[in-house]
Design a protein around this motif. Structure first.
Motif, PDB file in Angstrom:
ATOM      1  N   UNK A   1     -11.478  55.390  31.269  1.00 40.36           N
ATOM      2  CA  UNK A   1     -12.202  56.093  32.135  1.00 40.36           C
ATOM      3  C   UNK A   1     -11.193  56.900  33.574  1.00 40.36           C
ATOM      4  N   UNK A   2     -10.491  56.403  33.355  1.00 40.07           N
ATOM      5  CA  UNK A   2      -9.257  57.027  34.653  1.00 40.07           C
ATOM      6  C   UNK A   2      -8.897  58.556  34.270  1.00 40.07           C
TER       7      UNK A   2
ATOM      8  N   UNK B   1     -26.035  55.287  35.049  1.00 39.94           N
ATOM      9  CA  UNK B   1     -25.047  55.199  35.454  1.00 39.94           C
ATOM     10  C   UNK B   1     -23.993  53.386  35.186  1.00 39.94           C
ATOM     11  N   UNK B   2     -25.060  53.149  33.935  1.00 45.00           N
ATOM     12  CA  UNK B   2     -24.277  51.404  33.431  1.00 45.00           C
ATOM     13  C   UNK B   2     -23.209  52.152  32.676  1.00 45.00           C
ATOM     14  N   UNK B   3     -22.473  50.576  32.287  1.00 47.80           N
ATOM     15  CA  UNK B   3     -21.286  51.202  31.701  1.00 47.80           C
ATOM     16  C   UNK B   3     -21.307  50.632  30.157  1.00 47.80           C
TER      17      UNK B   3
ATOM     18  N   UNK C   1     -19.704  57.183  27.741  1.00 41.76           N
ATOM     19  CA  UNK C   1     -19.190  57.181  29.484  1.00 41.76           C
ATOM     20  C   UNK C   1     -18.593  58.787  30.051  1.00 41.76           C
ATOM     21  N   UNK C   2     -17.536  59.272  29.570  1.00 40.41           N
ATOM     22  CA  UNK C   2     -16.921  59.733  30.033  1.00 40.41           C
ATOM     23  C   UNK C   2     -17.130  61.393  28.989  1.00 40.41           C
ATOM     24  N   UNK C   3     -17.155  61.263  27.193  1.00 42.80           N
ATOM     25  CA  UNK C   3     -16.756  62.617  26.929  1.00 42.80           C
ATOM     26  C   UNK C   3     -18.244  63.407  26.305  1.00 42.80           C
ATOM     27  N   UNK C   4     -19.259  62.062  26.691  1.00 42.13           N
ATOM     28  CA  UNK C   4     -20.785  62.544  25.794  1.00 42.13           C
ATOM     29  C   UNK C   4     -21.697  62.697  26.808  1.00 42.13           C
ATOM     30  N   UNK C   5     -21.273  62.003  28.172  1.00 44.98           N
ATOM     31  CA  UNK C   5     -22.332  62.123  28.985  1.00 44.98           C
ATOM     32  C   UNK C   5     -22.825  63.026  29.558  1.00 44.98           C
TER      33      UNK C   5
ATOM     34  N   UNK D   1     -15.691  71.017  34.862  1.00 43.36           N
ATOM     35  CA  UNK D   1     -15.425  69.580  35.556  1.00 43.36           C
ATOM     36  C   UNK D   1     -14.571  68.630  34.384  1.00 43.36           C
ATOM     37  N   UNK D   2     -13.862  67.905  35.126  1.00 44.18           N
ATOM     38  CA  UNK D   2     -13.001  66.429  34.932  1.00 44.18           C
ATOM     39  C   UNK D   2     -14.005  65.654  35.422  1.00 44.18           C
ATOM     40  N   UNK D   3     -15.640  65.766  35.759  1.00 47.98           N
ATOM     41  CA  UNK D   3     -16.425  64.781  36.001  1.00 47.98           C
ATOM     42  C   UNK D   3     -18.009  65.178  34.749  1.00 47.98           C
ATOM     43  N   UNK D   4     -18.083  64.526  33.812  1.00 51.07           N
ATOM     44  CA  UNK D   4     -19.300  64.272  33.241  1.00 51.07           C
ATOM     45  C   UNK D   4     -20.423  64.261  33.757  1.00 51.07           C
TER      46      UNK D   4
END
Length: 780
Positions: free
Chosen positions: A233-234, A336-338, A655-659, A602-605
Motif C-alpha cells: 500500500x506504500x 476509507x475502510x481497509x 485499496x489502491x488500484x481499484x479505488x 495521480x499516485x493517489x486513488x
C-alpha cells in the motif's frame, strides 16, 4: 505551478530574452500514442514569446540545437532497431512511445539580455517506459552544466519544465525559479508567456511525488513477464511519509505568485460523514487560488497502515489581497475502510483516526480526532483473487503527535453492507431472435484485422476513430469510438467514398514508424503516413481541441475546470459523430517510469477517481455521448503490457488500484469500461469474472458495457513472453461484452466455443443485451 520561486518574476514588461532548451522551439503539447490529438495548431514557447512582444536573442543557439537533434535522430533509429532485434519484435512496434534522449549540444550561452529561460522538454508515450538514464528521468551533463551556468550568468533566470512526469532535479536545486509548466495542449506556449508576464497565476499542486531517482521505492518494475507489487500500500507519498523520507517536492505541493495562510475552524459529523471547515487567506499582492488538503491517519491495528491518506481536498476561488474564504472539506469515513483478506471484508479498526489539515502531504497539522470504540465491518464481500506470491513491505509507523487539546468525535455505530452477487439476467427479445453468427458479430468490433486496427484506426464511419461496433446486423446502428484522453484523436483530414471515411494528409503516428518499418511493410506504412485522396473526392476536415494531459488536469485540483474540459470533448463528439470516448484513463502512478503516466492522473486513488468523475460528468452531460474508463486494472507499465503478469495482493488491488475506478463508477455512471491488456495474478483482466462481474457489476452496480483494449485473440508482440495472450471465448464468458477492435479470428473462436459447449448462448445473449441497450440509449 512553481516548484521554487523568488521575487524576480513575473516580469513587469516585455524585454530581450535569452531562450534555451529543446522546449523553446519544440514545445511538447502532450505525449505520444493514443493520447495524442490532431489539433489545427500548436503554439510553441518561441512563437508565444514573439507574439507577446519579446525579442529572442538566442536564435543561433536554437538553430544549432536543431542540427544536433537531426544527427541524434539518426543514432536513435539505429539504437531502436538493434533493441528490437534483441527482443525479437518489430522495430516499428518498439518505436511506439520510445523516448529519444536529447543531443549533447554545447552552444554559446552568452547574450545581451538580462532575462534567460531554459525550457527542459521530455516526451513519453504508449508502448515504452521511461528509464532512469541521462536525457530521460535524469538530466544530461550538458543540461546540468547549461542550467547552472545560466542561473549564475543572468540577472533573472527561470527553469521551465515542459514535461509529462517527474525529472530528477537534484543537480540543479540552486536555481531559484523553477516552473512546472507541464504539457498543456495546443496553447502551452501562450500559457507560459502569460505566466511570465503575470497575466496568469499558476495554482496547481503535485499529484505525484517528485524526488531524487534513488529515493523511490518500487522494487519490481519493467520485468518482462512478471511484476511483483512488493511495495504494498506504500505507493508514492504513502511511502515517503511513512518512512519519513524527505522528497524534493512532495505530493500536494505547489507554489504560485501568491502566498496563503489557513486557519482551522471546526469539525462536525453526521452519521459516517465528517466535515472539516477552515479559512484560507491570501496574504500577498497577487490574486490567486489555494488548495486545502485533508489527510487521515488510521490506527495501527491488525492491518498495517501508511502514515496518512488523502481523504478530501477543496480549491478556493480566486482571492484578492487580504481576502478570506471559508472552505468545507467533507468525506465519508466508511469509504476509507481497509480491506481485511482474512475476513474478506472492508473494516474500520477501533482506535483514534487523526485528521490532518494542510496544503501538501508534508505540510499538515493534526486538528482533530475521530474515535471508534470497536472494530466495524463496513462491507462484506467475496474474495475475488487467488492468493498472490508477493512478499509485501511492512513499515512501522510512529505518529509522534501531541494530540492533547484536539477536538474529538466518537462514532459508535456503523452499519454493515452485504453485497449480493446474483444479478437478474436480462435478455432482450431482439437479441434472442439473432442467429449464433449474428451474436458473434455483436460481441466483436467491426472487423479491421490489420496492424492499423490494433493501434486504433479501425472505424469506417469516422476517419481516424479507433473502432466501432459491428455493421453486420441489418437495422442495427453502429457505435463509433475515438481515442483520448487529451481530446478526440481523429484524422484531421479525410474523404468519403462508398466504402466509408478514409484519412488523408499526414498521420503523425505512422510518420514516426516509417524509419522503423521492415522492407515489406514500408510501402504500406508510407501510404498510411502520407495518405492522398483519389482525384475528384472532396477533402473534409475534423481538427479537434488538444487539452492538457491527464496529469496536468489533475494537478489543477479544480473539479469544475476538469468537468468543463470534459464538456469540450463531449461537444466535439457531437460535431464529428463519435459516440464513445475511450477515456478517461486513471491508472495509478505506481512508478514514475511508466510511459503512459502523462495520460493518468495521480499516485493517489482519491484524486484519480474524483478527476475521472469530473471528466465523465462533463462529457456525458452532452446528449447521447459517453466515456470509457480505462485500463481496468493494474496497467502500470508499458513493458510487455500485453502479457505481463502483475502479482498484487487483494488488499492492495482494492485499496489502491481499484479505488479510483470505484469512485468514478459510483459518482459519474460511465457508459463503458475497458479492461487492460495485462494479467492479474495469473489471469488476463479481460478474462476475469471476479473483476468484471463480482466487483464491477455486483459490488459497484455498474450498468454499462465492458470492452477489451485493442487486441486480437492470442495476440502478443513479444514472442519471448512466457504468458499467453487472451482468448476470446474466455473474455465473453467472463462478461466481456465487446472484443475490440474485432477480427475474423475472434469471430470464429466464439462460434467454435459455442459449438463445443465451452460457451453458452445464454451468456452471449446477456452480453449482447447490454451492447444493444447502450446502442439504443445513444442512438435513440
Amino acid at each position: 505551478m512553481f516548484l521554487k520561486r523568488n521575487a524576480d518574476f513575473p516580469l513587469k514588461e516585455v524585454v530581450k530574452i535569452a531562450a534555451f532548451g529543446s522546449g523553446v522551439r519544440h514545445t511538447i503539447k502532450g505525449g505520444t500514442g493514443s493520447g495524442d490529438v490532431n489539433s489545427r495548431f500548436v503554439v510553441t514557447i518561441e512563437q508565444a514569446l514573439r507574439e507577446a512582444g519579446f525579442e529572442i536573442v538566442t536564435e543561433s543557439w536554437l538553430d544549432g540545437y536543431d542540427e544536433a537533434k537531426k544527427q541524434r535522430r539518426k543514432e536513435f533509429i539505429r539504437e531502436l532497431k538493434e533493441r528490437a532485434k534483441k527482443k525479437r519484435t518489430l522495430a516499428m512496434l518498439e518505436a511506439l512511445g520510445a523516448v529519444m534522449t536529447p543531443p549533447s549540444y554545447q552552444g554559446n550561452l552568452e547574450s545581451d539580455a538580462g532575462v534567460a529561460i531554459y525550457v527542459l522538454a521530455r516526451d513519453s508515450g504508449e508502448g515504452n517506459d521511461r528509464e532512469p538514464v541521462s536525457g530521460d528521468i535524469l538530466l544530461t551533463e550538458q543540461e546540468i552544466s547549461d542550467i547552472l551556468y545560466l542561473n549564475k550568468r543572468y540577472d533573472k533566470f527561470m527553469l521551465v519544465l515542459n514535461v509529462g512526469g517527474p525529472v530528477d532535479l537534484s543537480p540543479v536545486l540552486e536555481v531559484d525559479n523553477i516552473l512546472l509548466l507541464s504539457q498543456l495542449g495546443a496553447n502551452t506556449g501562450r500559457v507560459f508567456a502569460e505566466i511570465l508576464l503575470g497575466i496568469q497565476n499558476p495554482s496547481g499542486k503535485l499529484t505525484t511525488t517528485w524526488s531524487k531517482w534513488e529515493d523511490y521505492c518500487v522494487p519490481s518494475f519493467g520485468d518482462k513477464d512478471d511484476t511483483y507489487y512488493e511495495e504494498s500500500i506504500y505507493v508514492g507519498y504513502r511511502y515517503f511519509d511513512s518512512v519519513k523520507k524527505k522528497a524534493l517536492f512532495p505530493f500536494g505541493y505547489g507554489l504560485s505568485y501568491s502566498d496563503f495562510e489557513h486557519e482551522f475552524v471546526g469539525i462536525s459529523v453526521e452519521g459516517n460523514v465528517i466535515t472539516l471547515k477552515a479559512n484560507v487567506k491570501n496574504r500577498s499582492d497577487f490574486e490567486g487560488k489555494d488548495v486545502l488538503q485533508l489527510y487521515l491517519s488510521k490506527p495501527q491495528g491488525k492491518l498495517n497502515q501508511p502514515y496518512q491518506d488523502l481523504v478530501a481536498f477543496r480549491k478556493s476561488r480566486k482571492l484578492k489581497k487580504g481576502e478570506t474564504e471559508l472552505l468545507a472539506l467533507t468525506f465519508d469515513l466508511t469509504q476509507f475502510a481497509s480491506f481485511d483478506e482474512d475476513s474478506s471484508s472492508y473494516v474500520l479498526e477501533k482506535g483514534d483516526y487523526i485528521l490532518r489539515l494542510g496544503n501538501s502531504s508534508v505540510d499538515t497539522k493534526a486538528v482533530g480526532i475521530v474515535t471508534l470504540p470497536e472494530d466495524f465491518v463496513v462491507r462484506k464481500v467475496k474474495r475475488a483473487f487467488t492468493e498472490c506470491d508477493v512478499k509485501e513491505m511492512k513499515i512501522e509507523v510512529d505518529y509522534q503527535d501531541d494530540l492533547s487539546g484536539l477536538e474529538k468525535i466518537i462514532i459508535d455505530e456503523i452499519k454493515t453492507e452485504t453485497v449480493s452477487y446474483e444479478l437478474v439476467a436480462e435478455r432482450d427479445g431482439f437479441v434472442s431472435s439473432l442467429s449464433d453468427e449474428e451474436l458473434a458479430y455483436l460481441a466483436n468490433g467491426s472487423f479491421g484485422g490489420s496492424v492499423f486496427s490494433v493501434i486504433g484506426q479501425a472505424s469506417k464511419t469516422v476517419a481516424g476513430a479507433a473502432g466501432e461496433t459491428t455493421r453486420k446486423i441489418k437495422g442495427l446502428d453502429t457505435l463509433v469510438m475515438a481515442d483520448g484522453p487529451a481530446g478526440l484523436r481523429l484524422s484531421p483530414q479525410y474523404y468519403v467514398d462508398k466504402k466509408g471515411a478514409h484519412p488523408v494528409g499526414i498521420n503523425n503516428i505512422m510518420v514516426s514508424l516509417v524509419d522503423f518499418a521492415p522492407k515489406l511493410l514500408k510501402p504500406i506504412i508510407k501510404k498510411q503516413a502520407y495518405n492522398k485522396a483519389p482525384k475528384g473526392h472532396e477533402i473534409k476536415e475534423q481538427y479537434t481541441t488538444a487539452l492538457p494531459i491527464g496529469t496536468a488536469l489533475a494537478q489543477s485540483f479544480n473539479l469544475e475546470y476538469v468537468e468543463a474540459c470534459g464538456s469540450v470533448v463531449g461537444r466535439e463528439m457531437g460535431m464529428f459523430n463519435v459516440d464513445l470516448w475511450l477515456a478517461p484513463a486513471l491508472n495509478i502512478h505506481r512508478s514514475i517510469r511508466c510511459g503512459r503516466n502523462f495520460e493518468y492522473f495521480s499516485e493517489d486513488p482519491l484524486v484519480s477517481g474524483l478527476i475521472a468523475s469530473a471528466i465523465t460528468k462533463g462529457v456525458q452531460k452532452n446528449k447521447n455521448k459517453g466515456v470509457t474508463l480505462k485500463h481496468f486494472c493494474c496497467n502500470n507499465q508499458e513493458t510487455n503490457r500485453y502479457n505481463n503478469n502483475a502479482h498484487v495482493s487483494e488488499r492492495v488491488i482494492r485499496e489502491i488500484y481499484l479505488r479510483g475506478f470505484e469512485i468514478a463508477v459510483k459518482q459519474a455512471n460511465p457508459m463503458a469500461v475497458m479492461t487492460s491488456y495485462n494479467l492479474l495474478n495469473g489471469e488476463h483482466t479481460s478474462e476475469s469474472f471476479a473483476l468484471i462481474h463480482d466487483i464491477l457489476r455486483c459490488e459497484w452496480g455498474f450498468k454499462g458495457i465492458v470492452m477489451t483494449d485493442w487486441i486480437v485473440m492470442g495476440g502478443t508482440f513479444d514472442k519471448t513472453s512466457i504468458h499467453r495472450g487472451p482468448i476470446t471465448s474466455l473474455i465473453v464468458k467472463a462478461g466481456g461484452d465487446l472484443v475490440m477492435p474485432g477480427s475474423k479470428r475472434d469471430f470464429k473462436e466464439i462460434l467454435r466455443a459455442l459449438k463445443q459447449g465451452e460457451l453458452s448462448r445464454k451468456v452471449l445473449e446477456e452480453n449482447a443485451t447490454r451492447v444493444l441497450r447502450l446502442i439504443r440509449r445513444i442512438k435513440g
